[in-house]
Design a protein around this motif. Structure first.
Motif, mmCIF file in Angstrom:
data_model
loop_
_atom_site.group_PDB
_atom_site.id
_atom_site.type_symbol
_atom_site.label_atom_id
_atom_site.label_comp_id
_atom_site.label_asym_id
_atom_site.label_seq_id
_atom_site.Cartn_x
_atom_site.Cartn_y
_atom_site.Cartn_z
ATOM 1 N N MET A 1 0.850 -1.192 0.000
ATOM 2 C CA MET A 1 0.000 0.000 0.000
ATOM 3 C C MET A 1 0.884 1.241 0.000
ATOM 4 S SD MET A 1 -3.002 1.123 2.684
ATOM 5 C CE MET A 1 -1.903 1.193 4.104
ATOM 6 N N LEU A 2 0.584 2.173 -0.884
ATOM 7 C CA LEU A 2 1.315 3.429 -0.950
ATOM 8 C C LEU A 2 0.356 4.573 -0.665
ATOM 9 C CD1 LEU A 2 3.253 2.868 -4.303
ATOM 10 C CD2 LEU A 2 4.046 2.374 -2.007
ATOM 11 N N GLU A 3 0.775 5.530 0.141
ATOM 12 C CA GLU A 3 -0.025 6.717 0.401
ATOM 13 C C GLU A 3 0.783 7.948 0.024
ATOM 14 O OE1 GLU A 3 -1.377 6.759 4.404
ATOM 15 O OE2 GLU A 3 -2.949 5.271 4.040
ATOM 16 N N LEU A 4 0.161 8.829 -0.753
ATOM 17 C CA LEU A 4 0.829 10.028 -1.240
ATOM 18 C C LEU A 4 0.034 11.238 -0.798
ATOM 19 C CD1 LEU A 4 1.188 8.719 -4.903
ATOM 20 C CD2 LEU A 4 2.933 8.589 -3.128
ATOM 21 N N GLU A 5 0.727 12.323 -0.457
ATOM 22 C CA GLU A 5 0.030 13.537 -0.046
ATOM 23 C C GLU A 5 0.926 14.737 -0.296
ATOM 24 O OE1 GLU A 5 -2.057 15.571 3.908
ATOM 25 O OE2 GLU A 5 -1.345 13.503 3.942
ATOM 26 N N ARG A 6 0.284 15.876 -0.652
ATOM 27 C CA ARG A 6 0.999 17.136 -0.767
ATOM 28 C C ARG A 6 0.213 18.184 0.013
ATOM 29 N NH1 ARG A 6 3.402 20.018 -6.221
ATOM 30 N NH2 ARG A 6 4.039 21.962 -5.253
ATOM 31 N N THR A 7 0.781 18.644 1.116
ATOM 32 C CA THR A 7 0.070 19.558 2.004
ATOM 33 C C THR A 7 -0.298 20.854 1.291
ATOM 34 O OG1 THR A 7 1.261 18.659 3.893
ATOM 35 C CG2 THR A 7 0.192 20.790 4.186
ATOM 36 N N GLY A 8 -1.556 21.281 1.500
ATOM 37 C CA GLY A 8 -2.008 22.542 0.944
ATOM 38 C C GLY A 8 -2.400 22.478 -0.509
ATOM 39 N N HIS A 9 -2.329 21.302 -1.118
ATOM 40 C CA HIS A 9 -2.683 21.132 -2.520
ATOM 41 C C HIS A 9 -3.568 19.898 -2.680
ATOM 42 C CE1 HIS A 9 0.712 23.845 -2.922
ATOM 43 N NE2 HIS A 9 0.383 24.055 -4.185
ATOM 44 N N ALA A 10 -4.227 19.814 -3.830
ATOM 45 C CA ALA A 10 -5.045 18.649 -4.152
ATOM 46 C C ALA A 10 -4.707 18.197 -5.555
ATOM 47 C CB ALA A 10 -6.532 18.989 -4.043
ATOM 48 N N PHE A 11 -4.883 16.907 -5.830
ATOM 49 C CA PHE A 11 -4.627 16.388 -7.155
ATOM 50 C C PHE A 11 -5.605 17.002 -8.151
ATOM 51 C CE2 PHE A 11 -2.846 12.796 -4.682
ATOM 52 C CZ PHE A 11 -1.601 12.731 -5.276
ATOM 53 N N GLU B 1 -3.605 5.710 -14.446
ATOM 54 C CA GLU B 1 -2.865 5.020 -15.511
ATOM 55 C C GLU B 1 -1.768 4.144 -14.918
ATOM 56 O OE1 GLU B 1 -0.389 6.013 -19.644
ATOM 57 O OE2 GLU B 1 -1.160 7.648 -18.380
ATOM 58 N N ILE B 2 -1.095 4.644 -13.873
ATOM 59 C CA ILE B 2 -0.071 3.840 -13.189
ATOM 60 C C ILE B 2 -0.704 2.595 -12.579
ATOM 61 C CG2 ILE B 2 1.527 3.797 -11.231
ATOM 62 C CD1 ILE B 2 2.014 6.797 -11.762
ATOM 63 N N ARG B 3 -1.841 2.778 -11.910
ATOM 64 C CA ARG B 3 -2.546 1.641 -11.306
ATOM 65 C C ARG B 3 -2.940 0.624 -12.360
ATOM 66 N NH1 ARG B 3 -6.638 -1.093 -11.314
ATOM 67 N NH2 ARG B 3 -7.427 0.151 -13.039
ATOM 68 N N SER B 4 -3.520 1.108 -13.476
ATOM 69 C CA SER B 4 -3.984 0.220 -14.540
ATOM 70 C C SER B 4 -2.827 -0.548 -15.161
ATOM 71 C CB SER B 4 -4.719 1.049 -15.600
ATOM 72 O OG SER B 4 -5.133 0.233 -16.662
ATOM 73 N N ASN B 5 -1.715 0.143 -15.400
ATOM 74 C CA ASN B 5 -0.558 -0.518 -16.004
ATOM 75 C C ASN B 5 -0.003 -1.604 -15.082
ATOM 76 O OD1 ASN B 5 -0.725 1.086 -18.276
ATOM 77 N ND2 ASN B 5 0.819 2.556 -17.586
ATOM 78 N N TYR B 6 0.046 -1.310 -13.781
ATOM 79 C CA TYR B 6 0.557 -2.311 -12.849
ATOM 80 C C TYR B 6 -0.404 -3.491 -12.745
ATOM 81 C CZ TYR B 6 2.584 -4.556 -8.802
ATOM 82 O OH TYR B 6 3.166 -5.492 -7.963
ATOM 83 N N VAL C 1 7.220 1.370 -8.410
ATOM 84 C CA VAL C 1 5.928 2.045 -8.480
ATOM 85 C C VAL C 1 6.008 3.413 -7.801
ATOM 86 C CG1 VAL C 1 3.496 1.953 -7.813
ATOM 87 C CG2 VAL C 1 4.650 -0.123 -8.596
ATOM 88 N N ILE C 2 6.709 3.470 -6.665
ATOM 89 C CA ILE C 2 6.888 4.751 -5.979
ATOM 90 C C ILE C 2 7.606 5.741 -6.892
ATOM 91 C CG2 ILE C 2 8.150 5.923 -4.126
ATOM 92 C CD1 ILE C 2 7.558 3.502 -2.358
ATOM 93 N N GLY C 3 8.631 5.256 -7.583
ATOM 94 C CA GLY C 3 9.367 6.132 -8.490
ATOM 95 C C GLY C 3 8.474 6.687 -9.595
ATOM 96 N N VAL D 1 3.648 13.118 -8.475
ATOM 97 C CA VAL D 1 3.575 13.933 -7.269
ATOM 98 C C VAL D 1 4.458 15.177 -7.373
ATOM 99 C CG1 VAL D 1 4.056 13.949 -4.782
ATOM 100 C CG2 VAL D 1 3.005 11.951 -5.838
ATOM 101 N N SER D 2 5.602 15.059 -8.020
ATOM 102 C CA SER D 2 6.538 16.176 -8.110
ATOM 103 C C SER D 2 6.239 17.123 -9.271
ATOM 104 C CB SER D 2 7.973 15.648 -8.243
ATOM 105 O OG SER D 2 8.106 14.849 -9.412
ATOM 106 N N ASP D 3 5.233 16.793 -10.081
ATOM 107 C CA ASP D 3 4.872 17.634 -11.222
ATOM 108 C C ASP D 3 3.840 18.668 -10.777
ATOM 109 O OD1 ASP D 3 4.009 18.798 -13.554
ATOM 110 O OD2 ASP D 3 3.665 16.928 -14.628
#
Length: 250
Positions: free
Chosen positions: A1-11, A21-26, A64-66, A72-74
């Motif tokens: 399980m991976l959890e990602l978050e960016r404080t003060g922002h939303a996807f 797309e990452i999920r589907s490919n995996y 997958v994290i990479g 996340v960094s974009d």
């Protein structure tokens, strides 16, 4: 399980699509692997500033994290939701394609003076509120923590940003507090979130104050009534379900 978050922002919508797309490919990658027994899922948080991917082999987590890190960094994959303290409206569950960068003072101009409207009965509110809660509620109002404010007839609904967003519903009578409910854990009523919402009630005009809903419905033609009800039912599946339940013949 991976959890990602960016404080003060939303996807953004593009960010969510990229993670999907990452999920589907995996999922396609492990589809024929008999050792993989769980579904690969992506859950987007309510804000939506968190994303959780489940069903990844431990050995694949680094790759997958990479891949996710590229998303996340974009900065184009995010939009700022802000916080009242930073001068921006906080959007809790908005459409990801809608930016959350509306200045608080554009929505509530009275925050420039931090003084509630004279239409709000401050004396009654003070009388029914514990002093500490009243002062904290005043500070919440002053910093713009009250958002998603709706005022119809004598009912006020709002979201108040505390340690997290809380739902507030208040009954007013000519600007005077009558009763209130809040989703926060404080047993005291009014709580500080209710106080903040009542103080903000003077920032908008109440809808339906000049005519009762009964009078409005009585004056509407059958064609007007059907047209409006059909439009609302198209937007609200809960209402549409209730119409079927109430109006269908047994």
């Amino acid at each position: 399980m991976l959890e990602l978050e960016r404080t003060g922002h939303a996807f953004s919508a593009d960010g969510i699509a990229a993670l999907e797309e990452i999920r589907s490919n995996y999922a396609d990658q492990v589809a024929d692997d008999t050792a993989h027994q769980t579904d690969v899922t992506l859950d987007i948080g309510m804000t939506p500033r968190t994303a959780t991917i489940k069903g990844i082999f431990p050995a694949d987590s680094s790759s997958v994290i990479g891949t996710c890190w590229d998303v996340v960094s974009d900065p184009t994959k995010w939009y700022p939701i802000g916080w009242p303290e930073q001068g921006w409206i906080h959007r809790r569950s908005a459409d990801p394609s809608i930016p959350g960068d509306e200045p608080v003072e554009d929505a509530f101009p009275r925050l420039q003076t931090q003084t509630p409207s004279q239409s709000v009965d401050l004396e009654t509110l003070r009388e029914v509120t514990e002093p500490g809660r009243y002062e904290r509620g005043s500070r919440y109002y002053e910093r713009g923590s009250v958002t998603e404010l709706e005022y119809v007839d004598d009912t006020l609904q709002a979201t108040v940003q505390g340690s997290r967003p809380y739902d507030v519903r208040v009954t007013l009578s000519q600007g005077s507090y009558v009763s209130g409910q809040c989703s926060c854990p404080d047993d005291a009523v009014p709580c500080k979130h209710i106080v903040a919402a009542v103080l903000a009630s003077g920032d908008i005009e109440a809808v339906g104050g000049d005519q009762s809903l009964d009078a409005l419905l009585a004056a509407a033609s059958a064609e007007e009534f059907r047209s409006v009800l059909s439009e609302i039912a198209d937007e609200d599946i809960g209402l549409r379900k209730r119409l079927y339940e109430e109006l269908s013949e047994d």
